[in-house]
Design an enzyme around this catalytic site. Structure first.
Site, PDB file in Angstrom:
ATOM      1  CB  THR A  66     -14.643   6.083   3.641  1.00 18.80           C
ATOM      2  OG1 THR A  66     -13.684   5.084   4.002  1.00 18.80           O
ATOM      3  CG2 THR A  66     -13.939   7.399   3.406  1.00 18.80           C
ATOM      4  CG  PHE A  85     -10.724  11.055   5.390  1.00 24.97           C
ATOM      5  CD1 PHE A  85      -9.376  11.275   5.609  1.00 24.97           C
ATOM      6  CD2 PHE A  85     -11.518  12.143   5.079  1.00 24.97           C
ATOM      7  CE1 PHE A  85      -8.826  12.544   5.528  1.00 24.97           C
ATOM      8  CE2 PHE A  85     -10.991  13.415   4.981  1.00 24.97           C
ATOM      9  CZ  PHE A  85      -9.645  13.620   5.208  1.00 24.97           C
ATOM     10  CE1 TYR A 128      -3.954   2.101   0.381  1.00 25.18           C
ATOM     11  CE2 TYR A 128      -2.839   3.078   2.264  1.00 25.18           C
ATOM     12  CZ  TYR A 128      -3.873   3.088   1.342  1.00 25.18           C
ATOM     13  OH  TYR A 128      -4.814   4.089   1.379  1.00 25.18           O
TER      14      TYR A 128
HETATM   15  N1  NAD Z   1     -10.620   6.240   4.089  1.00 22.54           N
HETATM   16  C1  NAD Z   1      -9.403   6.514   4.488  1.00 22.54           C
HETATM   17  O1  NAD Z   1      -9.144   6.637   5.696  1.00 22.54           O
HETATM   18  C2  NAD Z   1      -8.279   6.696   3.479  1.00 22.54           C
HETATM   19  C3  NAD Z   1      -7.037   7.108   3.957  1.00 22.54           C
HETATM   20  C4  NAD Z   1      -5.984   7.288   3.077  1.00 22.54           C
HETATM   21  C5  NAD Z   1      -6.185   7.064   1.726  1.00 22.54           C
HETATM   22  N2  NAD Z   1      -7.387   6.640   1.283  1.00 22.54           N
HETATM   23  C6  NAD Z   1      -7.518   6.395  -0.158  1.00 22.54           C
HETATM   24  O2  NAD Z   1      -8.618   7.093  -0.661  1.00 22.54           O
HETATM   25  C7  NAD Z   1      -9.178   6.406  -1.774  1.00 22.54           C
HETATM   26  C8  NAD Z   1     -10.659   6.231  -1.557  1.00 22.54           C
HETATM   27  O3  NAD Z   1     -10.851   5.466  -0.393  1.00 22.54           O
HETATM   28  P1  NAD Z   1     -12.241   5.379   0.385  1.00 22.54           P
HETATM   29  O4  NAD Z   1     -11.933   5.357   1.829  1.00 22.54           O
HETATM   30  O5  NAD Z   1     -13.194   6.380  -0.170  1.00 22.54           O
HETATM   31  O6  NAD Z   1     -12.630   3.876   0.005  1.00 22.54           O
HETATM   32  P2  NAD Z   1     -13.987   3.224  -0.506  1.00 22.54           P
HETATM   33  O7  NAD Z   1     -13.745   1.765  -0.445  1.00 22.54           O
HETATM   34  O8  NAD Z   1     -15.156   3.830   0.209  1.00 22.54           O
HETATM   35  O9  NAD Z   1     -14.051   3.692  -2.041  1.00 22.54           O
HETATM   36  C9  NAD Z   1     -13.165   3.232  -3.017  1.00 22.54           C
HETATM   37  C10 NAD Z   1     -13.936   2.974  -4.303  1.00 22.54           C
HETATM   38  O10 NAD Z   1     -12.982   2.525  -5.281  1.00 22.54           O
HETATM   39  C11 NAD Z   1     -13.596   1.495  -6.025  1.00 22.54           C
HETATM   40  N3  NAD Z   1     -12.556   0.640  -6.611  1.00 22.54           N
HETATM   41  C12 NAD Z   1     -11.710  -0.215  -5.972  1.00 22.54           C
HETATM   42  N4  NAD Z   1     -10.925  -0.834  -6.858  1.00 22.54           N
HETATM   43  C13 NAD Z   1     -11.270  -0.368  -8.091  1.00 22.54           C
HETATM   44  C14 NAD Z   1     -10.825  -0.631  -9.404  1.00 22.54           C
HETATM   45  N5  NAD Z   1      -9.863  -1.534  -9.653  1.00 22.54           N
HETATM   46  N6  NAD Z   1     -11.412   0.052 -10.427  1.00 22.54           N
HETATM   47  C15 NAD Z   1     -12.393   0.940 -10.195  1.00 22.54           C
HETATM   48  N7  NAD Z   1     -12.871   1.221  -8.982  1.00 22.54           N
HETATM   49  C16 NAD Z   1     -12.309   0.574  -7.938  1.00 22.54           C
HETATM   50  C17 NAD Z   1     -14.458   0.740  -5.020  1.00 22.54           C
HETATM   51  O11 NAD Z   1     -15.479  -0.004  -5.679  1.00 22.54           O
HETATM   52  C18 NAD Z   1     -15.007   1.883  -4.168  1.00 22.54           C
HETATM   53  O12 NAD Z   1     -16.249   2.356  -4.660  1.00 22.54           O
HETATM   54  C19 NAD Z   1      -8.393   5.097  -1.889  1.00 22.54           C
HETATM   55  O13 NAD Z   1      -7.405   5.249  -2.885  1.00 22.54           O
HETATM   56  C20 NAD Z   1      -7.757   4.945  -0.517  1.00 22.54           C
HETATM   57  O14 NAD Z   1      -6.559   4.229  -0.586  1.00 22.54           O
HETATM   58  C21 NAD Z   1      -8.442   6.445   2.125  1.00 22.54           C
END
Ligand code: NAD
Length: 261
Positions: free
Chosen positions: A202, A200, A167
């Site tokens: 989510t 976050f 990651y």
């Molecule tokens: N939530 C957190 O705390 C957090 C922290 C740091 C980074 N992030 C990053 O933020 C981004 C969004 O995360 P989130 O928390 O909203 O997650 P989430 O799981 O709510 O949303 C991610 C979305 O990406 C889609 N997805 C996954 N793989 C895919 C693919 N191969 N092709 C197309 N769509 C795909 C999923 O279906 C989902 O709808 C991610 O890249 C995650 O790594 C999140």
């Protein structure tokens, strides 16, 4: 670049979490949003909510991404905005010893590769194909602004925890490529910035038990809570709308610095 009525935009991972919040923020300004996601049910529902369209896209597939951009451009015109939120994670130690049996295992290379394919190469695929499309547009301002791209990394790009080798590598790659991509696209008036979110609230995090969420919230210096997806969306909109914002990687994390575990 002001986001005005009918500005075409694409949000990957827009069916959920940070991407969904950004799709809503763009739509609230009148943008026509295409959601690229693998989750059909949530993606269709989000598109219906914001008056956009859903494109079933796996960002690891060249064919899917090409078909998604073709569908989005047919419906809304060439996008001026791309927000990359599609992403996944895993938690596996590089090499580990089972406490009971003593068995030694290493991180399966296919699992490492998968995270890189989605988070790093998937993000680059969407950027490259979108930028090529944006280059056909007329500039909007005297600056020559054609479009804006926002990527999502993570604080794990800088302080990855145990089990986050894949990651952190994927997100570190997104951080590392932001400046050279901004430089590649500077003559074309396309700006590129990246957000490094902390923790976050989510759907991913909502699945955790309340005591885990409370402990995570307590580990944030200030404010002592998880980030709201709308706060991510605000920064994404700021990066899109502020013409001088370019080539930058910005943490959005309540001053958290992740501990080893
Ligand atoms: N939530 C957190 O705390 C957090 C922290 C740091 C980074 N992030 C990053 O933020 C981004 C969004 O995360 P989130 O928390 O909203 O997650 P989430 O799981 O709510 O949303 C991610 C979305 O990406 C889609 N997805 C996954 N793989 C895919 C693919 N191969 N092709 C197309 N769509 C795909 C999923 O279906 C989902 O709808 C991610 O890249 C995650 O790594 C999140």
């Amino acid at each position: 670049m002001e986001v005005s009525a009918n500005t075409p935009a694409v949000v990957t991972g827009g069916a959920s979490g940070l991407g969904a919040a950004t799709a809503r923020a763009l739509a609230a300004k009148g943008a026509k949003v295409a959601i690229f996601d693998m989750n059909e049910e949530k993606g269709e529902a989000m598109a219906a909510e914001i008056g956009g369209i859903f494109c079933k896209v796996n960002v690891t597939s060249d064919e899917d991404v090409d078909a998604g951009f073709a569908k989005a451009r047919e419906a809304h015109g060439q996008e001026r905005i791309l927000v990359n939120c599609a992403g996944i994670g895993n938690a596996i130690k590089t090499a580990s010893r089972d406490k009971q049996s003593g068995e030694i295992k290493h991180f399966p290379i296919s699992a490492f590769d998968f995270v890189i394919q989605v988070n790093l190469i998937g993000t680059f695929r969407c950027i490259a194909k979108s930028a090529a499309g944006m280059m056909t547009l007329d500039p909007l301002s005297t600056d020559g602004d054609r479009g804006a791209i926002v990527n999502t990394a993570s604080v794990a790009a800088e302080d990855g925890q145990m089990g986050q080798a894949a990651y952190s590598a994927s997100k570190g790659g997104v951080v590392g490529m932001t400046l050279p991509i901004a430089r590649d696209l500077m003559r074309e008036g396309i700006r590129v910035n990246t957000i490094l979110p902390g923790i976050f609230e989510t759907p991913l995090m909502n699945a955790a038990p309340p005591q885990v969420k409370e402990a995570l919230a307590a580990s944030v210096p200030f404010p002592k809570r998880l980030g709201e997806p709308t706060e991510y969306a605000k920064l994404a909109m700021c990066m899109i709308e502020t013409g001088y914002f370019n080539g930058e990687d910005v943490r959005l994390d309540g001053a958290i610095r992740m501990a080893p575990r």
